[in-house]
Write an enzyme that holds these catalytic residues in place. Structure first.
Site, PDB file in Angstrom:
ATOM      1  N   GLU A  52      45.474  -0.960  -5.124  1.00 29.78           N
ATOM      2  CA  GLU A  52      45.944   0.335  -4.872  1.00 29.78           C
ATOM      3  C   GLU A  52      46.666   1.164  -5.594  1.00 29.78           C
ATOM      4  O   GLU A  52      47.097   0.420  -6.748  1.00 29.78           O
ATOM      5  CB  GLU A  52      47.023   0.375  -3.711  1.00 29.78           C
ATOM      6  N   CYS A 102      50.667   5.980 -10.257  1.00 29.47           N
ATOM      7  CA  CYS A 102      51.134   4.598 -10.150  1.00 29.47           C
ATOM      8  C   CYS A 102      49.960   3.768 -10.042  1.00 29.47           C
ATOM      9  O   CYS A 102      49.193   3.736  -9.178  1.00 29.47           O
ATOM     10  CB  CYS A 102      51.888   4.394  -8.786  1.00 29.47           C
ATOM     11  N   CYS A 153      51.460  -9.980  -4.904  1.00 34.47           N
ATOM     12  CA  CYS A 153      52.508 -10.352  -5.540  1.00 34.47           C
ATOM     13  C   CYS A 153      53.116 -11.815  -5.572  1.00 34.47           C
ATOM     14  O   CYS A 153      53.341 -12.036  -4.011  1.00 34.47           O
ATOM     15  CB  CYS A 153      53.633  -9.301  -5.752  1.00 34.47           C
ATOM     16  N   CYS A 213      59.671 -10.264  -2.521  1.00 32.97           N
ATOM     17  CA  CYS A 213      60.946  -9.692  -2.248  1.00 32.97           C
ATOM     18  C   CYS A 213      60.796  -9.192  -0.757  1.00 32.97           C
ATOM     19  O   CYS A 213      60.033  -8.768  -0.186  1.00 32.97           O
ATOM     20  CB  CYS A 213      60.942  -8.480  -2.702  1.00 32.97           C
ATOM     21  N   CYS A 215      59.592  -5.770   0.530  1.00 35.63           N
ATOM     22  CA  CYS A 215      58.330  -5.160  -0.034  1.00 35.63           C
ATOM     23  C   CYS A 215      56.967  -5.627   0.717  1.00 35.63           C
ATOM     24  O   CYS A 215      56.744  -6.712   0.672  1.00 35.63           O
ATOM     25  CB  CYS A 215      58.224  -5.606  -1.610  1.00 35.63           C
ATOM     26  N   GLY A 268      52.250  -5.864  -7.689  1.00 36.49           N
ATOM     27  CA  GLY A 268      52.434  -6.956  -8.639  1.00 36.49           C
ATOM     28  C   GLY A 268      53.757  -6.537  -9.513  1.00 36.49           C
ATOM     29  O   GLY A 268      54.207  -5.818  -9.403  1.00 36.49           O
ATOM     30  N   GLU A 269      53.818  -7.694 -10.351  1.00 34.88           N
ATOM     31  CA  GLU A 269      54.856  -7.780 -11.266  1.00 34.88           C
ATOM     32  C   GLU A 269      54.363  -7.712 -12.676  1.00 34.88           C
ATOM     33  O   GLU A 269      53.888  -8.508 -13.264  1.00 34.88           O
ATOM     34  CB  GLU A 269      55.769  -9.092 -10.970  1.00 34.88           C
ATOM     35  N   SER A 327      57.963  -1.035 -14.338  1.00 35.34           N
ATOM     36  CA  SER A 327      59.104  -1.492 -13.347  1.00 35.34           C
ATOM     37  C   SER A 327      58.937  -2.836 -13.354  1.00 35.34           C
ATOM     38  O   SER A 327      57.997  -3.635 -13.041  1.00 35.34           O
ATOM     39  CB  SER A 327      58.931  -0.589 -12.346  1.00 35.34           C
ATOM     40  N   SER A 347      64.358  -2.942 -10.986  1.00 36.52           N
ATOM     41  CA  SER A 347      64.560  -3.137  -9.661  1.00 36.52           C
ATOM     42  C   SER A 347      65.791  -4.016  -9.427  1.00 36.52           C
ATOM     43  O   SER A 347      65.784  -5.228  -9.303  1.00 36.52           O
ATOM     44  CB  SER A 347      63.577  -3.670  -9.042  1.00 36.52           C
ATOM     45  N   HIS A 357      68.754  -3.171  -7.070  1.00 35.62           N
ATOM     46  CA  HIS A 357      68.846  -3.407  -5.625  1.00 35.62           C
ATOM     47  C   HIS A 357      70.066  -4.134  -5.130  1.00 35.62           C
ATOM     48  O   HIS A 357      70.528  -3.863  -3.887  1.00 35.62           O
ATOM     49  CB  HIS A 357      67.470  -4.151  -4.997  1.00 35.62           C
ATOM     50  N   CYS A 377      51.836   1.622  -2.408  1.00 33.16           N
ATOM     51  CA  CYS A 377      51.827   1.215  -3.844  1.00 33.16           C
ATOM     52  C   CYS A 377      53.049   0.819  -4.030  1.00 33.16           C
ATOM     53  O   CYS A 377      54.040   1.248  -4.685  1.00 33.16           O
ATOM     54  CB  CYS A 377      51.682   2.469  -4.849  1.00 33.16           C
TER      55      CYS A 377
HETATM   56  N1  SAH Z   1      57.200  -5.791  -9.420  1.00 33.47           N
HETATM   57  C1  SAH Z   1      57.724  -4.538 -10.137  1.00 33.47           C
HETATM   58  C2  SAH Z   1      56.897  -3.252  -9.649  1.00 33.47           C
HETATM   59  C3  SAH Z   1      56.289  -2.927  -8.315  1.00 33.47           C
HETATM   60  S1  SAH Z   1      57.352  -2.417  -6.974  1.00 33.47           S
HETATM   61  C4  SAH Z   1      59.153  -4.336  -9.450  1.00 33.47           C
HETATM   62  O1  SAH Z   1      59.845  -5.176  -8.779  1.00 33.47           O
HETATM   63  O2  SAH Z   1      60.199  -3.466 -10.091  1.00 33.47           O
HETATM   64  C5  SAH Z   1      58.169  -0.785  -7.404  1.00 33.47           C
HETATM   65  C6  SAH Z   1      59.430  -0.479  -6.707  1.00 33.47           C
HETATM   66  O3  SAH Z   1      59.373  -0.135  -5.307  1.00 33.47           O
HETATM   67  C7  SAH Z   1      60.387  -1.484  -7.032  1.00 33.47           C
HETATM   68  O4  SAH Z   1      61.777  -1.009  -7.371  1.00 33.47           O
HETATM   69  C8  SAH Z   1      60.547  -2.168  -5.424  1.00 33.47           C
HETATM   70  O5  SAH Z   1      61.635  -2.890  -5.253  1.00 33.47           O
HETATM   71  C9  SAH Z   1      60.366  -0.840  -4.745  1.00 33.47           C
HETATM   72  N2  SAH Z   1      59.859  -0.936  -3.345  1.00 33.47           N
HETATM   73  C10 SAH Z   1      59.240  -2.348  -2.709  1.00 33.47           C
HETATM   74  N3  SAH Z   1      59.061  -1.984  -1.563  1.00 33.47           N
HETATM   75  C11 SAH Z   1      59.663  -0.972  -0.989  1.00 33.47           C
HETATM   76  C12 SAH Z   1      59.864  -0.451   0.306  1.00 33.47           C
HETATM   77  N4  SAH Z   1      59.458  -1.040   1.301  1.00 33.47           N
HETATM   78  N5  SAH Z   1      60.595   0.814   0.112  1.00 33.47           N
HETATM   79  C13 SAH Z   1      60.994   1.316  -1.304  1.00 33.47           C
HETATM   80  N6  SAH Z   1      60.895   0.922  -2.329  1.00 33.47           N
HETATM   81  C14 SAH Z   1      60.359  -0.277  -2.310  1.00 33.47           C
END
Ligand code: SAH
Length: 361
Positions: free
Chosen positions: A104, A117, A124, A128, A131, A172-173, A204, A227, A229, A353
């Site tokens: 995506e 994006c 991934c 998390c 996610c 993905g990371e 990110s 990220s 959190h 995404c």
């Molecule tokens: N793996 C990388 C990039 C992908 S996620 C990372 O973790 O940064 C991009 C951002 O979206 C991250 O900050 C992630 O924590 C956030 N994210 C993931 N799932 C989400 C959700 N359900 N609601 C809001 N943000 C989310």
């Protein structure tokens, strides 16, 4: 016997040119006994004129075009489908890889800019709890060509001048696919590229500390979003299992190093999760962390995962109510911290995404 040999020759894997940097393209032409400037020409056609068919490359001789068709490949992704939010204009693309996997990319039009994006992996491995990509599991890294093609395909539709910012925040990371991700970033930074400057590119990461250091030491200057959190190791480990491997402490040291070496501030991404990271002590800890390095905070309203019916902790996580988010943000602003609240654009089309929409500076 002769036929068998022919078949084998025909099936010889073609060299993928999309995703090569300028140097790699020049070296490729040297390796097939052609002048290096052909590398520049192909670079220009692919990345600046968005061409992926040799027959459109008017300054490349026909004989060479035919030769290149035999031994090289210029297409990385195929368009599969797309969906546009009638409310915000956010557009989600599904692209298909040569091995039929789906990834995506999302285009987010805003007032003064349009952000794309992009994804770096199919699925991934980080898992998390909040996610959607994590829930879907991990398939493979994307190649540099597949990463960059997301930009080329979107730019072909929108126009190169329309897409102003790139965020590596899709599936993905990125730092677990470091080489391919960096190769795609290098193409944006290359002398011959027109369009996006390094300053408009953000990566990110969930926090792969040694790779943050490596990025700091590269000559590429892009924005880094972390990220975060949660500012507490135990809570962060619960919602982001990667924290057991690279602790918050290790990541904070790496981020300070990044900020110092590049002179750029770090963006802390913070998804608001009810009762998990939205308490008074969370705000206090976040204020403390922000004082440790040049930084700003992006508050992200949580996009519920209910539509994918996750089990375990993922099934229990609720979004922090808007009013509570505002109170949390006020506490940070009282201490002069730069805070953005990200719009939940595209929620109506599940712009999955990483399920995001953005307001990055
Ligand atoms: N793996 C990388 C990039 C992908 S996620 C990372 O973790 O940064 C991009 C951002 O979206 C991250 O900050 C992630 O924590 C956030 N994210 C993931 N799932 C989400 C959700 N359900 N609601 C809001 N943000 C989310």
């Amino acid at each position: 016997m002769g036929d068998e040999l022919n078949t084998t020759t025909q099936e010889k894997k073609k060299t993928q040119l999309k995703g090569m940097t300028l140097d790699e393209l020049k070296n490729f032409f040297t390796s097939i006994g052609k002048p290096r400037f052909r590398g520049e020409q192909i670079f220009n056609w692919m990345y600046n004129h968005l061409v992926s068919d040799y027959d459109d490359m008017s300054n490349v001789p026909k004989v060479l075009r035919n030769e290149l068709k035999e031994i090289t490949e210029l297409k990385a992704l195929e368009y599969h489908s797309s969906e546009v939010s009638p409310i915000t204009g956010t557009k989600k693309y599904i692209f298909q890889t040569p091995d039929n996997l789906k990834i995506e990319s999302v285009v987010i039009p805003e007032d003064k800019r349009t952000t794309l994006c992009i994804s770096t992996q199919v699925g991934c491995p980080l898992d998390c709890a909040f996610c959607a990509t994590g829930v879907m599991g991990y398939k493979r890294n994307l190649t540099a060509g597949e990463i960059f093609d997301q930009y080329l395909l979107a730019a072909k539709e929108y126009g190169k001048d329309v897409i102003t910012n790139i965020v590596y925040m899709g599936m993905g990371e990125p730092l677990l696919n470091y080489n391919n991700t960096m190769k795609s970033v290098r193409i944006f930074a290359e002398e011959l590229t027109t369009g996006i400057s390094q300053k408009k590119v953000t990566i990110s990461t969930a926090g792969i500390a040694p790779k943050i250091r490596e990025l700091a030491e590269s000559n590429i200057k892009i924005k880094l979003a972390f990220s975060l959190h949660s500012c507490f190791e135990d809570i962060r480990s619960k919602i982001m299992p990667i924290n057991n491997k690279y602790s918050l402490k290790q990541n904070i040291e790496a981020l300070k190093y990044y900020a110092k070496r590049t002179g750029m501030r770090i963006t802390f991404e913070y998804v608001m999760l009810k009762g998990i990271n939205d308490r008074d002590e969370d705000a206090t800890a976040l204020i403390g962390l922000c004082s440790e390095m040049p930084s700003k905070v992006n508050i992200i309203p949580f996009n519920s995962l209910k539509h994918i019916e996750p089990t375990g902790l993922a099934g229990e996580i609720e979004p922090t109510p808007i009013q509570k988010i505002d109170e949390f943000v006020d506490k940070l602003r009282e201490k002069n911290i730069t805070v953005m609240i990200r719009d939940t654009q595209g929620e109506d089309i599940v712009a999955a995404c990483g399920q995001l929409a953005y307001k990055l500076n």
